[in-house]
Scaffold this motif. Structure first.
Motif, short mmCIF file in Angstrom:
data_model
loop_
_atom_site.label_atom_id
_atom_site.label_comp_id
_atom_site.label_asym_id
_atom_site.label_seq_id
_atom_site.Cartn_x
_atom_site.Cartn_y
_atom_site.Cartn_z
N LEU A 246 0.83 -1.20 0.00
CA LEU A 246 0.00 0.00 0.00
C LEU A 246 0.86 1.26 0.00
N GLN A 247 1.93 1.24 0.78
CA GLN A 247 2.83 2.39 0.83
C GLN A 247 3.44 2.66 -0.54
N THR A 248 3.92 1.63 -1.20
CA THR A 248 4.57 1.79 -2.50
C THR A 248 3.56 2.23 -3.57
N ILE A 249 2.39 1.60 -3.58
CA ILE A 249 1.38 1.93 -4.60
C ILE A 249 0.92 3.38 -4.43
N SER A 250 0.69 3.80 -3.19
CA SER A 250 0.23 5.17 -2.96
C SER A 250 1.29 6.18 -3.37
N GLU A 251 2.56 5.85 -3.16
CA GLU A 251 3.63 6.75 -3.58
C GLU A 251 3.74 6.85 -5.09
N LYS A 252 3.55 5.72 -5.77
CA LYS A 252 3.63 5.73 -7.24
C LYS A 252 2.45 6.47 -7.86
N LEU A 253 1.31 6.48 -7.16
CA LEU A 253 0.15 7.22 -7.65
C LEU A 253 0.24 8.71 -7.35
N GLY A 254 1.29 9.10 -6.63
CA GLY A 254 1.50 10.52 -6.33
C GLY A 254 0.75 11.02 -5.11
N THR A 255 0.12 10.11 -4.36
CA THR A 255 -0.60 10.50 -3.14
C THR A 255 -0.15 9.60 -1.99
N PRO A 256 1.06 9.85 -1.47
CA PRO A 256 1.60 8.98 -0.42
C PRO A 256 0.67 8.89 0.79
N ALA A 257 0.43 7.67 1.23
CA ALA A 257 -0.42 7.46 2.40
C ALA A 257 0.32 7.90 3.66
N SER A 258 -0.42 8.49 4.59
CA SER A 258 0.19 8.93 5.84
C SER A 258 0.51 7.73 6.72
N GLU A 259 1.36 7.95 7.71
CA GLU A 259 1.72 6.89 8.65
C GLU A 259 0.49 6.39 9.39
N ALA A 260 -0.42 7.32 9.75
CA ALA A 260 -1.63 6.93 10.46
C ALA A 260 -2.50 6.01 9.59
N THR A 261 -2.59 6.32 8.29
CA THR A 261 -3.38 5.49 7.37
C THR A 261 -2.76 4.11 7.21
N LEU A 262 -1.44 4.08 7.04
CA LEU A 262 -0.75 2.80 6.88
C LEU A 262 -0.90 1.94 8.13
N HIS A 263 -0.74 2.57 9.29
CA HIS A 263 -0.85 1.83 10.55
C HIS A 263 -2.27 1.29 10.74
N ALA A 264 -3.26 2.14 10.49
CA ALA A 264 -4.65 1.72 10.68
C ALA A 264 -5.01 0.60 9.71
N THR A 265 -4.59 0.73 8.46
CA THR A 265 -4.90 -0.28 7.46
C THR A 265 -4.29 -1.63 7.82
N SER A 266 -3.00 -1.63 8.17
CA SER A 266 -2.33 -2.88 8.49
C SER A 266 -2.90 -3.51 9.76
N THR A 267 -3.27 -2.69 10.74
CA THR A 267 -3.84 -3.20 11.99
C THR A 267 -5.20 -3.83 11.74
N ILE A 268 -6.06 -3.15 10.98
CA ILE A 268 -7.40 -3.68 10.68
C ILE A 268 -7.28 -4.97 9.87
N PHE A 269 -6.39 -4.97 8.88
CA PHE A 269 -6.20 -6.16 8.04
C PHE A 269 -5.72 -7.33 8.90
N ALA A 270 -4.77 -7.07 9.80
CA ALA A 270 -4.25 -8.13 10.67
C ALA A 270 -5.35 -8.67 11.57
N ALA A 271 -6.17 -7.78 12.13
CA ALA A 271 -7.25 -8.22 13.02
C ALA A 271 -8.26 -9.08 12.26
N ILE A 272 -8.58 -8.69 11.05
CA ILE A 272 -9.58 -9.43 10.26
C ILE A 272 -9.08 -10.83 9.94
N ILE A 273 -7.83 -10.94 9.45
CA ILE A 273 -7.37 -12.27 9.05
C ILE A 273 -7.10 -13.17 10.25
N CYS A 274 -6.77 -12.58 11.39
CA CYS A 274 -6.57 -13.39 12.61
C CYS A 274 -7.90 -13.95 13.11
N VAL A 275 -8.94 -13.09 13.16
CA VAL A 275 -10.26 -13.55 13.59
C VAL A 275 -10.81 -14.57 12.61
#
Length: 431
Positions: free
Chosen positions: A279-308
């Motif tokens: 996600l970090q690399t794709i957002s940078e290549k699209l010219g709209t780098p994701a913020s640290e808060a967005t990256l952290h929230a996305t990875s945390t939510i994704f991890a929680a979903i696949i663990c449950v």
């Protein structure tokens, strides 16, 4: 009759794809030998840059032996950089040591050897353990009698680039691979108490294998869980008796977070093949780098979903324990915010289990995906790991492997078997 023909064609497809993978593996074996020979020539002239990640281990091992009165020096970055500078090692990589104190203490005897000799001993140990692990994994994943299939599964494991890369850097993922595979193999053979010993070492060395312990709790593997807990506590108490409780506490409360922050700052793909890294690399290549808060929230939510989701699958839909092991390994990898290419050594466990079980029971459709498509996707995931990491190659391989694991929990294997029995019964009645 129609089902019989479909089964025969599926079996032929499996054999063709297996033969193709074996041919590709043989070609890569020749390429690997050339690469290893080249590296050997280079290393003979520049020992500090040879097997470069072991420099960090050697520093930690030496700190334990030479400064047991101040074990916090293991995590002193300024002292580490000074050591690497004096050694003449490469300073362009991430300069941090982030393994638990137990790891440094148990392997501290390596620091009794000269640096390059210790490197060679470590790599030799890792390679031998990975070969043993590959053999055990192949035997666990495939219960048939065709030795060519066993050879194929071992080849898929040993010729994947993450294994070569791990040996090239003198990393520890081959060790983790061996410990996890041996734990699974022993559980399958009924040696559950002994399995817990190997799993305990995996937990105290890397922490992330706690996900495997969670799986075993869901499966009510009480003996292995108890054995793992007792052995892990014993190893930790032994470490505390030598280095003190403080270094263990600070590692858990400070060093893990500091190391993750440092490594995440290094960027996205291909160094970090996790969903966050992609996600970090794709957002940078699209010219709209994701913020640290967005990256952290996305990875945390994704991890929680696949663990449950993994907990639900293992608890309510488990059919084959081997697939539970595969799912646990992929969940452990994908839930982490950092997935370095060398971590994909562990992804070989689910890949080999998927491939081995598909060939073992090629008369059945084990997955929600047709056997032909499943084998094609497996071949793609394996082939992506035969090459050095580029862009999102390893991310794609990890996601394909995870999707194939999930599909196995929704497969119509029992329905297919009933249809085949019904057809054979109908033929007998007509006769």
């Amino acid at each position: 009759m129609l089902n019989a023909r479909v089964g025969a064609r599926s079996a032929d497809n499996v054999r063709i794809i297996a033969a193709l993978l074996m041919l590709v593996a043989a070609g890569f074996l020749a390429i690997r030998m050339v690469i290893i020979y080249h590296y050997t020539l280079s290393y003979s002239a520049d020992h500090p840059k040879a097997f470069s990640d072991f420099n960090f281990y050697y520093y930690a091992f030496s700190s334990v032996l030479n400064s047991p009165h101040d074990p916090s020096l293991i995590y002193n970055n300024e002292r580490l950089v000074a050591y690497l500078t004096t050694l003449g090692a490469n300073l362009d990589d991430i300069l941090i040591y982030c393994y638990p104190p137990q790891f440094a203490l148990i392997f501290a005897p390596f620091a009794l050897l000269p640096s390059f000799t210790a490197k060679l001993a470590w790599v030799a140990m890792s390679v031998v353990l990975s070969i043993i692990g590959a053999v055990l994994l192949a035997k666990m994943a495939y219960r048939g009698e065709d030795r060519r299939v066993t050879a194929l599964l071992i080849g898929v494991t040993m010729l994947s680039f993450p294994v070569l890369h791990d040996a090239y850097l003198a990393q520890s993922n081959q060790l983790l691979f061996f410990l996890l595979v041996t734990s699974f193999f022993l559980i399958e053979r009924g040696n559950r108490w002994l399995a817990g010993v190997f799993l305990a070492f995996a937990v105290v060395f890397k922490v992330t294998p706690l996900a495997i312990v969670g799986l075993l709790l869901l499966r009510r593997e009480w003996r292995t869980v108890i054995s793992t807990g007792v052995c892990a506590i014993a190893i930790t108490l032994f470490t505390a008796s030598k280095l003190g409780f403080r270094v263990i506490w600070e590692y858990l409360t400070v060093e893990i977070g500091r190391a993750q922050t440092y490594i995440l700052g290094a960027g996205g793909l291909p160094g970090n093949s996790s969903v966050r890294g992609a996600l970090q690399t794709i957002s940078e290549k699209l010219g709209t780098p994701a913020s640290e808060a967005t990256l952290h929230a996305t990875s945390t939510i994704f991890a929680a979903i696949i663990c449950v989701f993994a907990c639900y699958l293992v608890f309510f839909r488990s059919r084959d324990k081997r697939m539970d092991y595969a799912l646990a390994c992929m969940t452990m990898l994908l839930a982490a915010p950092i997935l370095e290419p060398i971590h994909m050594v562990v992804a070989l466990i689910p890949l080999v289990i998927l491939l081995g079980t598909a060939i073992e029971r090629r008369d059945l459709q084990l997955s929600a995906i047709s056997l032909r498509i499943e084998m094609l996707l497996l071949a793609i995931a394996v082939l992506l790991l035969f090459f050095m990491e580029r862009s999102a190659m390893y991310t794609i391989s990890a996601l394909i492997t995870y999707a194939l694991c999930i599909a196995r929990y929704f497969g119509p294997a029992t329905a297919v078997r009933r249809n085949q029995h019904a057809e054979s019964g109908g033929l007998e009645s007509r006769a």
